[in-house]
Design a protein around this motif. Structure first.
Motif, short mmCIF file in Angstrom:
data_model
loop_
_atom_site.label_atom_id
_atom_site.label_comp_id
_atom_site.label_asym_id
_atom_site.label_seq_id
_atom_site.Cartn_x
_atom_site.Cartn_y
_atom_site.Cartn_z
N GLU A 138 0.80 -1.23 0.00
CA GLU A 138 0.00 0.00 0.00
C GLU A 138 0.84 1.28 0.00
O GLU A 138 0.52 2.24 -0.73
CB GLU A 138 -0.96 -0.01 1.20
CG GLU A 138 -1.94 1.15 1.18
CD GLU A 138 -2.96 1.06 2.31
OE1 GLU A 138 -3.71 2.03 2.48
OE2 GLU A 138 -2.99 0.02 3.01
N PRO A 139 1.93 1.37 0.79
CA PRO A 139 2.73 2.60 0.75
C PRO A 139 3.30 2.92 -0.63
O PRO A 139 3.42 4.09 -1.00
CB PRO A 139 3.86 2.31 1.76
CG PRO A 139 3.29 1.29 2.68
CD PRO A 139 2.42 0.43 1.81
N VAL A 158 1.87 2.12 -3.50
CA VAL A 158 0.74 2.60 -4.30
C VAL A 158 0.43 4.05 -3.95
O VAL A 158 0.27 4.91 -4.83
CB VAL A 158 -0.49 1.71 -4.10
CG1 VAL A 158 -1.68 2.26 -4.88
CG2 VAL A 158 -0.20 0.27 -4.50
N LYS A 159 0.37 4.34 -2.64
CA LYS A 159 0.03 5.70 -2.20
C LYS A 159 1.11 6.71 -2.60
O LYS A 159 0.81 7.90 -2.77
CB LYS A 159 -0.17 5.71 -0.69
CG LYS A 159 -1.47 5.04 -0.24
CD LYS A 159 -1.68 5.18 1.25
CE LYS A 159 -3.04 4.64 1.67
NZ LYS A 159 -3.28 4.77 3.14
N ALA A 160 2.33 6.23 -2.76
CA ALA A 160 3.42 7.13 -3.16
C ALA A 160 3.37 7.46 -4.64
O ALA A 160 4.17 8.28 -5.13
CB ALA A 160 4.77 6.49 -2.82
N GLY A 161 2.44 6.85 -5.37
CA GLY A 161 2.30 7.13 -6.79
C GLY A 161 3.34 6.47 -7.67
O GLY A 161 3.61 6.91 -8.78
N THR A 202 3.24 3.20 -8.73
CA THR A 202 2.71 2.15 -9.59
C THR A 202 2.05 2.73 -10.84
O THR A 202 1.70 3.91 -10.88
CB THR A 202 1.69 1.29 -8.83
OG1 THR A 202 0.64 2.13 -8.32
CG2 THR A 202 2.35 0.58 -7.65
#
Length: 273
Positions: free
Chosen positions: A140-141, A143-146, A148
């Motif tokens: 998740e981190p 993905v949240k960091a943009g 992916t």
């Protein structure tokens, strides 16, 4: 991404508690239908679910209960271990058939119910014991960091594993590496690739820090054992980024490869633990 009913009814081996639970379920199982399969693509270690099938055949054979047990293997893949190509896939398919393991390709799991599976095609499969590879996703981190892209994984420069953020690298399972000349659209997720990529990235970071040394590039080489049970393993190795197509060699199952596989495992267990 989640498959309805998966967490309630499916066994897997992708964390310690789940592996122990599956071990206990297998130990108590002596007749009926076993379903083994892959819920979603991609997943780490393409050979793993096939090894589970071969090892269950071996285990039930040694217990004397194999004649009372049907083993069915389902997958959304078109053929076994598609990343190594259709010719090797056919060899694995023949190995499955020789063990009486029914192989059902192009079956995408839609729902897991208490005693049967439902596929997107509308087909169903009954089971008494279910093992399935769970859906995989990037942390998740990340993905949240943009980091992916539309694949759900982190795109990188195939040669140096750098992401779209300068000086930030992604290696191993989290990385998304296109293989336009390969048998599948993206490089499979496997420890052997993570290991080779780590060496390249570590070298290049060190070079940047100290200001000397040679820049290295990752070449897409990889190797993998395929445990087939009954004291034998097969072995595959090759160049997965080679053009015009990957160059991959398959060594038939033998006791020699099994001994080497066990030695390989012991080396890493001693090295890290």
């Amino acid at each position: 991404m989640a498959v309805p009913g998966f967490s309630e009814y499916a066994h897997h081996i992708y964390d310690l508690d789940s592996a122990i639970s599956f071990r206990d379920a297998v130990a108590d199982f002596d007749h009926g239908s076993v379903a083994i399969g892959i819920s979603r693509l991609p997943f780490k270690c393409p050979a793993a679910p096939y090894e589970v099938a071969f090892l269950l055949d071996d285990y039930f054979s040694r217990k004397g209960s194999r004649g009372n047990i049907q083993i069915n293997f389902y997958t959304p893949e078109p053929n076994p271990v598609p990343s190594v190509g259709p010719e090797i896939g056919d060899k694995v398919l023949k190995l499955l058939g020789s063990r009486g393991i029914n192989y059902i390709p192009r079956m995408k799991l839609k729902e897991v119910r208490k005693e049967n599976l439902v596929f997107e095609s509308g087909d169903t499969m009954d089971y008494d014991l279910l093992f399935s590879v769970p859906p995989h996703a990037a942390p998740e981190p990340v993905v949240k960091a943009g980091m992916t892209d539309s694949t759900g994984w982190v795109p990188v420069n195939v040669k140096n594993l750098e992401t779209k953020f300068p000086g930030v690298f992604a290696i191993g399972d989290v990385a998304s590496i296109p293989t336009p000349k390969g048998y599948v659209p993206y490089l499979p997720k496997a420890g052997v690739f993570a290991h080779g990529q780590a060496k390249v990235v570590a070298n290049n970071i060190a070079k940047t820090i100290v200001g000397n040394g040679k820049t290295k590039e990752w070449g897409g080489d990889g190797a993998c054992f395929l445990e087939t049970g009954h004291g034998k393993s097969a072995f595959m190795e090759g160049k997965f980024l080679e053009e015009p197509k990957p160059l991959i060699d398959f060594r038939e199952p033998s006791s020699m490869w099994h001994v080497q596989k066990v030695a390989f495992e012991k080396y890493w267990m001693r090295h890290w633990f």
